[in-house]
Scaffold this motif. Structure first.
Motif, PDB file in Angstrom:
ATOM      1  N   PHE A   1       0.846  -1.188   0.000  1.00 33.99           N
ATOM      2  CA  PHE A   1       0.000   0.000   0.000  1.00 33.99           C
ATOM      3  C   PHE A   1       0.879   1.234   0.000  1.00 33.99           C
ATOM      4  O   PHE A   1       1.950   1.245   0.615  1.00 33.99           O
ATOM      5  N   PHE A   2       0.419   2.298  -0.677  1.00 29.95           N
ATOM      6  CA  PHE A   2       1.150   3.559  -0.725  1.00 29.95           C
ATOM      7  C   PHE A   2       0.180   4.712  -0.534  1.00 29.95           C
ATOM      8  O   PHE A   2      -0.973   4.634  -0.950  1.00 29.95           O
ATOM      9  N   ARG A   3       0.648   5.786   0.078  1.00 30.92           N
ATOM     10  CA  ARG A   3      -0.105   7.030   0.144  1.00 30.92           C
ATOM     11  C   ARG A   3       0.543   7.954  -0.880  1.00 30.92           C
ATOM     12  O   ARG A   3       1.711   8.297  -0.777  1.00 30.92           O
ATOM     13  N   VAL A   4      -0.237   8.349  -1.878  1.00 27.95           N
ATOM     14  CA  VAL A   4       0.274   9.127  -3.001  1.00 27.95           C
ATOM     15  C   VAL A   4      -0.368  10.513  -2.979  1.00 27.95           C
ATOM     16  O   VAL A   4      -1.580  10.633  -2.847  1.00 27.95           O
ATOM     17  N   SER A   5       0.456  11.553  -3.129  1.00 29.35           N
ATOM     18  CA  SER A   5      -0.041  12.928  -3.147  1.00 29.35           C
ATOM     19  C   SER A   5      -0.020  13.480  -4.559  1.00 29.35           C
ATOM     20  O   SER A   5       0.718  13.010  -5.420  1.00 29.35           O
ATOM     21  N   GLY A   6      -0.828  14.515  -4.769  1.00 27.74           N
ATOM     22  CA  GLY A   6      -0.841  15.203  -6.057  1.00 27.74           C
ATOM     23  C   GLY A   6      -1.706  14.537  -7.100  1.00 27.74           C
ATOM     24  O   GLY A   6      -1.542  14.784  -8.292  1.00 27.74           O
ATOM     25  N   ILE A   7      -2.633  13.695  -6.680  1.00 26.87           N
ATOM     26  CA  ILE A   7      -3.521  13.017  -7.615  1.00 26.87           C
ATOM     27  C   ILE A   7      -4.717  13.933  -7.895  1.00 26.87           C
ATOM     28  O   ILE A   7      -5.372  14.400  -6.983  1.00 26.87           O
ATOM     29  N   ALA A   8      -4.983  14.187  -9.173  1.00 20.96           N
ATOM     30  CA  ALA A   8      -6.143  14.989  -9.561  1.00 20.96           C
ATOM     31  C   ALA A   8      -7.242  14.027  -9.978  1.00 20.96           C
ATOM     32  O   ALA A   8      -7.177  13.429 -11.054  1.00 20.96           O
TER      33      ALA A   8
END
Length: 70
Positions: free
Chosen positions: A56-63
């Protein structure tokens, strides 16, 4: 007291909960992977489950668009 920007971001994240379960392509550690959204957080941050890596990953900057990506 919460700032107005944080209140707006939290409200927008609540409206985007319908994206949970959608499969997206995103870049993690310099390579494109396909993963399933398992949670949506404020400020364009999502939790993604990558089945090929089993993590699992927490990803930022996703529109996220207004319609789920299928």
């Amino acid at each position: 007291m919460k700032s107005q920007g944080l209140i707006f971001a939290e409200a927008r994240a609540k409206r985007q909960q319908h994206h949970i379960g959608a499969v997206i392509e995103t870049m993690i550690f310099g390579r494109m992977v396909e993963g399933k959204i398992i949670a949506v957080h404020p400020f364009g941050t999502v939790d993604v489950q990558v089945s090929s890596l089993g993590t699992f990953f927490r990803v930022s900057g996703i529109a996220l668009e207004t319609k789920p990506c299928i």
